[in-house]
Design a protein around this motif. Structure first.
Motif, PDB file in Angstrom:
ATOM      1  N   ALA A 120      -1.216   1.926   0.961  1.00  0.00           N
ATOM      2  CA  ALA A 120      -0.289   2.538   1.912  1.00  0.00           C
ATOM      3  C   ALA A 120       0.360   1.513   2.830  1.00  0.00           C
ATOM      4  O   ALA A 120       1.259   1.850   3.606  1.00  0.00           O
ATOM      5  N   GLY A 121      -0.089   0.259   2.756  1.00  0.00           N
ATOM      6  CA  GLY A 121       0.458  -0.778   3.619  1.00  0.00           C
ATOM      7  C   GLY A 121      -0.099  -0.755   5.020  1.00  0.00           C
ATOM      8  O   GLY A 121       0.495  -1.314   5.945  1.00  0.00           O
ATOM      9  N   LEU A 122      -1.281  -0.134   5.210  1.00  0.00           N
ATOM     10  CA  LEU A 122      -1.869   0.009   6.538  1.00  0.00           C
ATOM     11  C   LEU A 122      -2.991  -0.993   6.799  1.00  0.00           C
ATOM     12  O   LEU A 122      -3.444  -1.127   7.935  1.00  0.00           O
ATOM     13  N   SER A 123      -3.485  -1.667   5.767  1.00  0.00           N
ATOM     14  CA  SER A 123      -4.575  -2.629   5.929  1.00  0.00           C
ATOM     15  C   SER A 123      -4.553  -3.608   4.765  1.00  0.00           C
ATOM     16  O   SER A 123      -4.178  -3.248   3.641  1.00  0.00           O
ATOM     17  N   SER A 124      -4.951  -4.838   5.021  1.00  0.00           N
ATOM     18  CA  SER A 124      -5.041  -5.841   3.949  1.00  0.00           C
ATOM     19  C   SER A 124      -6.468  -6.352   3.790  1.00  0.00           C
ATOM     20  O   SER A 124      -6.695  -7.404   3.203  1.00  0.00           O
ATOM     21  N   ALA A 125      -7.450  -5.606   4.311  1.00  0.00           N
ATOM     22  CA  ALA A 125      -8.840  -6.047   4.282  1.00  0.00           C
ATOM     23  C   ALA A 125      -9.351  -6.257   2.854  1.00  0.00           C
ATOM     24  O   ALA A 125     -10.181  -7.128   2.604  1.00  0.00           O
ATOM     25  N   ILE A 126      -8.824  -5.457   1.915  1.00  0.00           N
ATOM     26  CA  ILE A 126      -9.306  -5.513   0.537  1.00  0.00           C
ATOM     27  C   ILE A 126      -8.964  -6.835  -0.151  1.00  0.00           C
ATOM     28  O   ILE A 126      -9.617  -7.233  -1.118  1.00  0.00           O
ATOM     29  N   MET A 160      -2.517   7.222   0.770  1.00  0.00           N
ATOM     30  CA  MET A 160      -3.231   8.259   1.493  1.00  0.00           C
ATOM     31  C   MET A 160      -4.003   9.178   0.536  1.00  0.00           C
ATOM     32  O   MET A 160      -5.087   9.665   0.869  1.00  0.00           O
ATOM     33  N   LEU A 161      -3.463   9.408  -0.645  1.00  0.00           N
ATOM     34  CA  LEU A 161      -4.184  10.221  -1.635  1.00  0.00           C
ATOM     35  C   LEU A 161      -5.443   9.510  -2.102  1.00  0.00           C
ATOM     36  O   LEU A 161      -6.515  10.120  -2.213  1.00  0.00           O
TER      37      LEU A 161
END
Length: 223
Positions: free
Chosen positions: A99-105, A206-207
């Motif tokens: 979703a472009g909300l986090s890059s932790a992965i 989000m899904l």
């Protein structure tokens, strides 16, 4: 729970098209470069992806078998629950990334880079590819490309605690990724523009995160 897991993993692979485009787009382009349109292109693409999915299944069988052996020596239920929680936290993290909300992965993908650095030269030696058999071998190497989405799925295979179930989970994941990567080899530019649209990325992410959260809630209710 396991049957639900197959659908969740399949949908995670299907909805992760934006990540697949970023991770595998360059490889698909290189593998299909100068291939003529028509039946031969489809045969080559199917062979690539069959090899890639075979690698996923092998990893799932190995991790599921490893967990099966380990759980027999430990208190099986708590250990399996811990693995399931970790697998679904990874799914949530991947959804937020899509979703472009986090890059932790992204940090997790670095763990697989040493292996990929050894395999990448072998893949390069197979180029240019003109036969399905060579494409199958290339796909089997391609399957080990460091990818957070794949790692999320393999944690589910590990948490299954069974070699057969781990392999089937990774087969479900591989089949989920298949439509995006097949179309990428034929409609790369059009697909890239559509998948990278902000609303599409946000909805898909989000899904995926929602599926991980729902499975976590199911685990809590069952505990």
């Amino acid at each position: 729970m396991l049957e639900t897991g197959f659908w969740v993993i399949f949908l995670a692979g299907l909805l992760g098209g934006g990540h697949c485009m970023g991770m595998c787009g360059g490889i698909v382009t290189a593998l299909t470069l100068n291939l003529p349109a028509g039946q031969q292109r489809w045969q080559i693409m199917l062979s690539y992806n069959s090899g890639r999915i075979l690698s996923y299944v092998m990893a799932g069988v190995a991790l599921g078998g490893l967990a099966e052996a380990g759980l027999s020596l430990l208190s099986a239920r708590p250990a399996q629950m811990a693995l399931l929680v970790l697998a679904n936290l990874m799914l949530i993290a991947m959804g937020l990334y899509l979703a472009g909300l986090s890059s932790a992965i992204i940090g997790l993908e670095k763990l697989g880079r040493p292996v990929w650095q050894r395999l990448q030269p072998l893949l390069a030696r197979l180029l240019p590819i003109r036969r399905p058999r060579t494409a199958l071998l290339a796909g089997m190497l391609w399957g080990w490309l460091p990818c957070g989405l794949v790692y999320s799925a393999t944690l589910s295979a590990l948490a299954s605690g069974k070699a057969l179930q781990g392999g089937l989970l990774m087969l479900a994941f591989g089949l989920g990724t298949l439509p995006n990567l097949l179309l990428m080899g034929v409609f790369a530019d059009t697909l890239r523009q559509w998948i990278q649209r902000r609303p599409v990325r946000l909805l898909a992410g989000m899904l995926v995160a929602g599926m991980g959260l729902a499975r976590l809630l199911m685990l809590v209710l069952q505990a």
